[in-house]
Design an enzyme around this catalytic site. Structure first.
Site, PDB file in Angstrom:
ATOM      1  N   SER A 105       0.877  -1.174   0.098  1.00 21.11           N
ATOM      2  CA  SER A 105       0.082  -0.056   0.049  1.00 21.11           C
ATOM      3  C   SER A 105       0.826   1.250   0.088  1.00 21.11           C
ATOM      4  O   SER A 105       1.575   1.417  -1.014  1.00 21.11           O
ATOM      5  CB  SER A 105      -0.860  -0.091   1.343  1.00 21.11           C
ATOM      6  OG  SER A 105      -1.999   0.928   1.092  1.00 21.11           O
ATOM      7  N   ASP A 155     -10.634  -4.005  -4.506  1.00 28.19           N
ATOM      8  CA  ASP A 155      -9.964  -2.954  -3.399  1.00 28.19           C
ATOM      9  C   ASP A 155     -10.664  -1.649  -3.362  1.00 28.19           C
ATOM     10  O   ASP A 155     -10.741  -0.991  -4.623  1.00 28.19           O
ATOM     11  CB  ASP A 155      -8.443  -2.652  -4.014  1.00 28.19           C
ATOM     12  CG  ASP A 155      -7.653  -1.979  -3.009  1.00 28.19           C
ATOM     13  OD1 ASP A 155      -8.137  -1.302  -2.412  1.00 28.19           O
ATOM     14  OD2 ASP A 155      -6.331  -2.303  -3.137  1.00 28.19           O
ATOM     15  N   HIS A 186      -8.056  -4.824  -0.182  1.00 26.75           N
ATOM     16  CA  HIS A 186      -6.854  -4.211  -0.129  1.00 26.75           C
ATOM     17  C   HIS A 186      -5.962  -5.003   0.610  1.00 26.75           C
ATOM     18  O   HIS A 186      -4.577  -4.577   0.620  1.00 26.75           O
ATOM     19  CB  HIS A 186      -7.190  -2.717   0.628  1.00 26.75           C
ATOM     20  CG  HIS A 186      -6.061  -1.666   0.394  1.00 26.75           C
ATOM     21  ND1 HIS A 186      -5.572  -1.184  -0.728  1.00 26.75           N
ATOM     22  CD2 HIS A 186      -5.119  -1.192   1.415  1.00 26.75           C
ATOM     23  CE1 HIS A 186      -4.402  -0.544  -0.623  1.00 26.75           C
ATOM     24  NE2 HIS A 186      -4.194  -0.411   0.725  1.00 26.75           N
TER      25      HIS A 186
HETATM   26  C1  MLT Z   1      -1.487   5.740   0.012  1.00 28.46           C
HETATM   27  O1  MLT Z   1      -0.287   5.875  -0.212  1.00 28.46           O
HETATM   28  O2  MLT Z   1      -2.115   6.626   0.542  1.00 28.46           O
HETATM   29  C2  MLT Z   1      -2.101   4.209  -0.042  1.00 28.46           C
HETATM   30  O3  MLT Z   1      -1.989   3.702  -1.312  1.00 28.46           O
HETATM   31  C3  MLT Z   1      -3.389   3.970   0.779  1.00 28.46           C
HETATM   32  C4  MLT Z   1      -3.045   3.857   1.949  1.00 28.46           C
HETATM   33  O4  MLT Z   1      -1.831   3.955   2.350  1.00 28.46           O
HETATM   34  O5  MLT Z   1      -3.854   3.719   2.955  1.00 28.46           O
END
Ligand code: MLT
Length: 206
Positions: A105, A155, A186
């Protein structure tokens, strides 16, 4: 050495590639240790803690809102992390030319930016649930770099078109890209872990 709180674990197998573990929003330097060990039991693990505090949830770079990344901050912090990794390689005696990022993420977004802005900092990247981030022009030369993009078809955070857009950015730069979408959200699952293990196999056993 830049002030990243981090965990380093020198793995028992010098032939296994060192892994850079980059956690997701709300994680810390311990979050991905079990994943790293599961992916490559013998590898050295370098796991820094994100320095951005978003309502007590740690991240590696700022965002304007959920899904709206602060690209300027992303670029600056990707360069900073590349510097940190170079210093850590000297201090902990791992080969930076073999370093593989495993990012989830927010951490996947940072890993992608590191490859695009500082290609020498990583040999490969496993990107779990990345979003579209930087698209530098001119494109860097990523010949010889390997990228694995793992996304979730359900997601709710990553826009559905982002994984393919990111793949196109890496392909245009000459990287070897593999992309899979799983019928999940996710969070990563056993299917992600199995795909990442397959992707890492040549690096782990060569
Ligand atoms: C981000 O970098 O904001 C992500 O892809 C989403 C997250 O971290 O929740």
């Amino acid at each position: 050495m830049p002030a990243y709180v981090h965990h380093f674990d020198s793995g028992p197998n010098l032939a296994a590639p060192p892994l850079l573990l980059l956690h997701g929003t709300g994680g810390n330097e311990r979050s991905l240790l079990p994943l790293g060990r599961g992916l490559s039991p013998g590898s050295a693990l370098l796991s820094p803690r994100g320095q951005v505090d978003e309502n007590s949830a740690l991240r590696f770079f700022r965002r304007h809102a959920e899904g709206i990344l602060d690209l300027e901050d992303l670029a600056a912090r990707a360069r900073e992390m590349a510097d940190f990794v170079a210093t850590a390689a000297t201090r902990y005696h791992f080969d930076p030319a073999r370093l593989v990022a495993v990012g989830f993420s927010n951490g996947a977004n940072l890993a992608a930016a590191m490859l695009l802005l500082r290609p020498e900092s990583l040999a490969a990247a496993v990107l779990l649930r990345p979003m579209m981030g930087l698209d530098p022009s001119p494109a860097p030369d990523l010949a010889g770099k390997r990228v694995l993009i793992l996304s979730g078809a359900l997601d709710p955070i990553v826009p559905p078109a982002d994984p393919a857009r990111l793949e196109a950015v890496f392909r245009a730069a000459g990287a070897e890209v593999e992309r899979h979408s799983f019928n999940t959200g996710h969070g990563f699952t056993q299917a992600d872990i199995a795909a990442a293990q397959r992707f890492l196999r040549p690096a782990v056993y060569n």
